[in-house]
Design a protein around this motif. Structure first.
Motif: not given
Length: 115
Positions: A101-115
């Protein structure tokens, strides 16, 4: 960033696939295990939750409360994060887990997908 993306596509191809414009969830539809692709433009927000009985830790496929649907993953109870996707103009949220999950979190974070 490019190396991280390629590593994710290789490691998570049985559960999810993330490309520049969308996320694909495999084994989404019951009972045929068809995939669902969500364009990032259709996403309202993504949040993470700690897995518990109430957040879907033991929800291996489907929905227990008719507000969040989980694609099939029989190892969900061993995962450390649950990702919840809120989609624009949709009542049903989508929950999913992955092995790393950490790698997926990092990728989604880099894409600015979190609130």
């Amino acid at each position: 960033q490019f190396a991280l993306k390629n590593e994710l596509l290789r490691n998570f191809s049985k559960l999810i696939k993330i490309i520049d414009s969308s996320i694909t969830l495999y084994n989404y539809y019951f009972p045929l295990s068809k995939k669902l692709t969500i364009p990032f433009s259709d996403k309202e927000k993504i949040v993470t939750k700690t897995p518990t009985l109430f957040t879907g830790k033991f929800r291996y496929w489907g929905s227990g409360n008719f507000t969040t649907w989980f694609p099939r993953n029989f190892k969900r109870n061993s995962r450390d994060k649950i990702f919840i996707v809120y989609r624009k103009n949709k009542k049903i949220k989508i929950g999913f887990t992955v092995k790393d999950s950490q790698k997926v979190f990092e990728l989604l974070f880099l894409k600015n997908l979190f609130v």
